[in-house]
Write a protein that holds these residues in place. Structure first.
Motif, PDB file in Angstrom:
ATOM      1  N   ALA A  10       2.895 -22.524  -3.293  1.00  0.00           N
ATOM      2  CA  ALA A  10       1.649 -21.849  -3.636  1.00  0.00           C
ATOM      3  C   ALA A  10       1.879 -20.423  -4.116  1.00  0.00           C
ATOM      4  CB  ALA A  10       0.711 -21.839  -2.435  1.00  0.00           C
ATOM      5  N   VAL A  11       3.069 -19.850  -3.861  1.00  0.00           N
ATOM      6  CA  VAL A  11       3.346 -18.468  -4.212  1.00  0.00           C
ATOM      7  C   VAL A  11       4.216 -18.423  -5.457  1.00  0.00           C
ATOM      8  CG1 VAL A  11       4.322 -16.287  -3.436  1.00  0.00           C
ATOM      9  CG2 VAL A  11       3.186 -17.797  -1.794  1.00  0.00           C
ATOM     10  N   LEU A  12       3.722 -17.841  -6.536  1.00  0.00           N
ATOM     11  CA  LEU A  12       4.449 -17.719  -7.790  1.00  0.00           C
ATOM     12  C   LEU A  12       4.523 -16.257  -8.193  1.00  0.00           C
ATOM     13  CD1 LEU A  12       2.729 -20.635  -9.742  1.00  0.00           C
ATOM     14  CD2 LEU A  12       4.939 -20.705  -8.557  1.00  0.00           C
ATOM     15  N   LEU A  13       5.549 -15.899  -8.949  1.00  0.00           N
ATOM     16  CA  LEU A  13       5.646 -14.540  -9.466  1.00  0.00           C
ATOM     17  C   LEU A  13       4.516 -14.329 -10.461  1.00  0.00           C
ATOM     18  CD1 LEU A  13       7.572 -12.031  -9.346  1.00  0.00           C
ATOM     19  CD2 LEU A  13       8.564 -12.881 -11.468  1.00  0.00           C
ATOM     20  N   PRO A  14       3.667 -13.310 -10.258  1.00  0.00           N
ATOM     21  CA  PRO A  14       2.561 -13.079 -11.195  1.00  0.00           C
ATOM     22  C   PRO A  14       3.067 -12.793 -12.603  1.00  0.00           C
ATOM     23  CG  PRO A  14       2.275 -11.802  -9.172  1.00  0.00           C
ATOM     24  CD  PRO A  14       3.666 -12.347  -9.147  1.00  0.00           C
ATOM     25  N   ALA A  15       2.226 -13.049 -13.582  1.00  0.00           N
ATOM     26  CA  ALA A  15       2.608 -12.778 -14.969  1.00  0.00           C
ATOM     27  C   ALA A  15       2.914 -11.301 -15.162  1.00  0.00           C
ATOM     28  CB  ALA A  15       1.483 -13.226 -15.905  1.00  0.00           C
ATOM     29  N   LYS A  16       2.174 -10.443 -14.471  1.00  0.00           N
ATOM     30  CA  LYS A  16       2.430  -9.011 -14.501  1.00  0.00           C
ATOM     31  C   LYS A  16       2.580  -8.518 -13.068  1.00  0.00           C
ATOM     32  CE  LYS A  16       0.067  -7.905 -18.851  1.00  0.00           C
ATOM     33  NZ  LYS A  16      -0.964  -7.051 -19.507  1.00  0.00           N
ATOM     34  N   VAL A  17       3.537  -7.626 -12.862  1.00  0.00           N
ATOM     35  CA  VAL A  17       3.779  -7.069 -11.536  1.00  0.00           C
ATOM     36  C   VAL A  17       3.704  -5.555 -11.626  1.00  0.00           C
ATOM     37  CG1 VAL A  17       5.455  -6.802  -9.670  1.00  0.00           C
ATOM     38  CG2 VAL A  17       5.230  -9.011 -10.828  1.00  0.00           C
ATOM     39  N   HIS A  18       2.877  -4.965 -10.771  1.00  0.00           N
ATOM     40  CA  HIS A  18       2.771  -3.504 -10.729  1.00  0.00           C
ATOM     41  C   HIS A  18       3.942  -2.889  -9.967  1.00  0.00           C
ATOM     42  CE1 HIS A  18       1.293   0.530 -10.345  1.00  0.00           C
ATOM     43  NE2 HIS A  18       1.106   0.413  -9.041  1.00  0.00           N
ATOM     44  N   ARG A  19       4.227  -3.423  -8.780  1.00  0.00           N
ATOM     45  CA  ARG A  19       5.329  -2.899  -7.979  1.00  0.00           C
ATOM     46  C   ARG A  19       6.089  -4.037  -7.300  1.00  0.00           C
ATOM     47  NH1 ARG A  19       3.614   1.672  -3.809  1.00  0.00           N
ATOM     48  NH2 ARG A  19       2.131   0.031  -3.152  1.00  0.00           N
ATOM     49  N   TYR A  20       7.374  -3.791  -7.094  1.00  0.00           N
ATOM     50  CA  TYR A  20       8.242  -4.667  -6.320  1.00  0.00           C
ATOM     51  C   TYR A  20       8.636  -3.935  -5.045  1.00  0.00           C
ATOM     52  CZ  TYR A  20       8.941  -7.069 -10.835  1.00  0.00           C
ATOM     53  OH  TYR A  20       8.761  -7.731 -12.022  1.00  0.00           O
ATOM     54  N   ALA A  21       9.024  -4.690  -4.017  1.00  0.00           N
ATOM     55  CA  ALA A  21       9.561  -4.101  -2.796  1.00  0.00           C
ATOM     56  C   ALA A  21      10.528  -5.091  -2.180  1.00  0.00           C
ATOM     57  CB  ALA A  21       8.443  -3.764  -1.810  1.00  0.00           C
ATOM     58  N   VAL A  22      11.554  -4.578  -1.525  1.00  0.00           N
ATOM     59  CA  VAL A  22      12.503  -5.439  -0.825  1.00  0.00           C
ATOM     60  C   VAL A  22      12.341  -5.187   0.668  1.00  0.00           C
ATOM     61  CG1 VAL A  22      14.922  -6.055  -0.491  1.00  0.00           C
ATOM     62  CG2 VAL A  22      14.079  -5.436  -2.769  1.00  0.00           C
ATOM     63  N   TYR A  23      11.985  -6.237   1.372  1.00  0.00           N
ATOM     64  CA  TYR A  23      11.678  -6.163   2.788  1.00  0.00           C
ATOM     65  C   TYR A  23      12.573  -7.115   3.586  1.00  0.00           C
ATOM     66  CZ  TYR A  23       7.063  -4.128   1.483  1.00  0.00           C
ATOM     67  OH  TYR A  23       6.040  -3.357   1.007  1.00  0.00           O
ATOM     68  N   TYR A  24      12.599  -6.899   4.887  1.00  0.00           N
ATOM     69  CA  TYR A  24      12.979  -7.972   5.794  1.00  0.00           C
ATOM     70  C   TYR A  24      11.675  -8.596   6.270  1.00  0.00           C
ATOM     71  CZ  TYR A  24      13.678 -10.614   9.951  1.00  0.00           C
ATOM     72  OH  TYR A  24      13.617 -11.632  10.861  1.00  0.00           O
ATOM     73  N   ALA A  25      11.602  -9.921   6.247  1.00  0.00           N
ATOM     74  CA  ALA A  25      10.449 -10.642   6.780  1.00  0.00           C
ATOM     75  C   ALA A  25      10.968 -11.861   7.526  1.00  0.00           C
ATOM     76  CB  ALA A  25       9.506 -11.070   5.663  1.00  0.00           C
ATOM     77  N   PRO A  26      10.469 -12.128   8.726  1.00  0.00           N
ATOM     78  CA  PRO A  26      10.921 -13.310   9.467  1.00  0.00           C
ATOM     79  C   PRO A  26      10.653 -14.584   8.678  1.00  0.00           C
ATOM     80  CG  PRO A  26       9.590 -11.868  10.862  1.00  0.00           C
ATOM     81  CD  PRO A  26       9.441 -11.370   9.463  1.00  0.00           C
ATOM     82  N   ALA A  27      11.536 -15.556   8.834  1.00  0.00           N
ATOM     83  CA  ALA A  27      11.398 -16.821   8.117  1.00  0.00           C
ATOM     84  C   ALA A  27      10.077 -17.503   8.456  1.00  0.00           C
ATOM     85  CB  ALA A  27      12.565 -17.745   8.454  1.00  0.00           C
ATOM     86  N   ALA A  28       9.481 -18.136   7.466  1.00  0.00           N
ATOM     87  CA  ALA A  28       8.223 -18.856   7.672  1.00  0.00           C
ATOM     88  C   ALA A  28       8.378 -19.870   8.791  1.00  0.00           C
ATOM     89  CB  ALA A  28       7.817 -19.559   6.380  1.00  0.00           C
ATOM     90  N   GLY A  29       7.374 -19.923   9.654  1.00  0.00           N
ATOM     91  CA  GLY A  29       7.389 -20.862  10.755  1.00  0.00           C
ATOM     92  C   GLY A  29       8.086 -20.373  12.002  1.00  0.00           C
ATOM     93  N   SER A  30       8.809 -19.249  11.906  1.00  0.00           N
ATOM     94  CA  SER A  30       9.478 -18.702  13.083  1.00  0.00           C
ATOM     95  C   SER A  30       8.435 -18.088  14.019  1.00  0.00           C
ATOM     96  CB  SER A  30      10.504 -17.649  12.677  1.00  0.00           C
ATOM     97  OG  SER A  30       9.858 -16.499  12.149  1.00  0.00           O
ATOM     98  N   PRO A  31       8.762 -17.940  15.306  1.00  0.00           N
ATOM     99  CA  PRO A  31       7.765 -17.395  16.241  1.00  0.00           C
ATOM    100  C   PRO A  31       7.247 -16.020  15.838  1.00  0.00           C
ATOM    101  CG  PRO A  31       9.583 -18.412  17.446  1.00  0.00           C
ATOM    102  CD  PRO A  31       9.986 -18.390  16.007  1.00  0.00           C
ATOM    103  N   HIS A  32       8.125 -15.131  15.378  1.00  0.00           N
ATOM    104  CA  HIS A  32       7.660 -13.795  14.989  1.00  0.00           C
ATOM    105  C   HIS A  32       6.788 -13.846  13.734  1.00  0.00           C
ATOM    106  CE1 HIS A  32      10.888 -12.464  17.740  1.00  0.00           C
ATOM    107  NE2 HIS A  32      10.152 -11.376  17.873  1.00  0.00           N
ATOM    108  N   ALA A  33       7.155 -14.723  12.790  1.00  0.00           N
ATOM    109  CA  ALA A  33       6.345 -14.844  11.571  1.00  0.00           C
ATOM    110  C   ALA A  33       4.946 -15.347  11.894  1.00  0.00           C
ATOM    111  CB  ALA A  33       7.028 -15.779  10.576  1.00  0.00           C
ATOM    112  N   GLU A  34       4.854 -16.341  12.765  1.00  0.00           N
ATOM    113  CA  GLU A  34       3.551 -16.914  13.108  1.00  0.00           C
ATOM    114  C   GLU A  34       2.683 -15.919  13.873  1.00  0.00           C
ATOM    115  OE1 GLU A  34       1.919 -19.972  12.423  1.00  0.00           O
ATOM    116  OE2 GLU A  34       3.412 -19.749  10.838  1.00  0.00           O
ATOM    117  N   LEU A  35       3.268 -15.290  14.896  1.00  0.00           N
ATOM    118  CA  LEU A  35       2.469 -14.342  15.672  1.00  0.00           C
ATOM    119  C   LEU A  35       2.093 -13.140  14.816  1.00  0.00           C
ATOM    120  CD1 LEU A  35       1.150 -13.492  18.291  1.00  0.00           C
ATOM    121  CD2 LEU A  35       3.335 -12.512  19.022  1.00  0.00           C
TER     122      LEU A  35
END
Length: 253
Positions: A10-35
């Protein structure tokens, strides 16, 4: 072969992007991601996902929403390379290749965290007594993100610089702002996953207690620092969304 881990369909790179950022994010479905998604009221990887109403730590959805308006827009994350506009002459394909190479230089590791205050807001922060010295691995990863991706960063506008300075910066933070476009990087970096906006002094203790109660089921479960996450902002003020994860692939030393 690119080690890009595909985002949810469901998540696609938009045709135009205003800003990018590089983050750490917990993996989808992990306890920290869900909470984290339920606490903030939004899943940055699945913008259309409907989260059922829930009370956490005694706080209902509407109360938490009022405490997390800005944090909700950015999604559950820890900043490694702060949001930036793409520099003239650079492309997403080049950024993609740079992120793949960067992730390949670092090995995954686990990081014990706890819900705690950072200045006047709340976040998941490293446990000081973890015993394994995660700070060097975190600092090395964050510093590499800041330095190696800097050629992709367009210099901030005067208005953006003034906005950063309005909070009051030390001389060291001002120097970092001028060099890297952000005052809380390199030696000023503090790893954290933001879980509230700035809170009034009289709110902090009660909201911190509620957050810690909500986080009780995660007691003893560390974060797995296993990938870099690319987030994008389609237009100024839009919600940040996760679009890709790059696995940390170096061998552990």
């Amino acid at each position: 072969m690119n080690a890009l881990i595909s985002p949810p369909p469901a998540v696609l790179l938009p045709a135009k992007v205003h800003r990018y950022a590089v983050y750490y994010a917990p993996a989808a479905g992990s306890p920290h991601a869900e909470l984290g998604a339920r606490w903030l009221g939004r899943d940055a990887w699945q913008p259309g996902r409907l989260l059922a109403p829930v009370t956490l730590g005694g706080l209902g959805d509407e109360t938490r929403a009022a405490l997390c308006r800005s944090a909700r827009r950015y999604g559950l994350h820890a900043t490694l390379k702060p949001p930036f506009e793409m520099a003239e002459g650079c492309s997403f394909e080049e950024l993609d290749a740079a992120l793949y190479a960067l992730a390949g230089r670092h090995a995954p590791f686990v990081l014990p965290v706890q819900a705690a205050r950072l200045h006047n807001f709340l976040a998941w922060r490293p446990v000081a007594s973890a015993g394994t010295d995660p700070d060097k691995r975190l600092m090395d990863l964050a510093s590499d993100c800041v330095q190696s991706l800097d050629p992709f960063r367009r210099s901030p506008s005067v208005a953006e610089l003034q906005r950063r300075r309005s909070a009051g910066l030390s001389s060291e933070q001002e120097a970092l702002l001028q060099r890297w476009g952000y005052p809380f990087v390199m030696e000023a970096f503090r790893f954290h996953l933001t879980l509230s906006d700035a809170l009034a002094a009289e709110q902090l203790a009660a909201v911190e207690a509620a957050l810690q109660q909500a986080c009780a089921p995660l007691q003893g479960q560390p974060l797995h620092i296993d990938a870099l996450s690319l987030f994008v902002e389609a237009e100024p003020g839009a919600d940040m969304v996760g679009v890709a994860r790059y696995a940390l692939a170096a061998e552990r030393s």
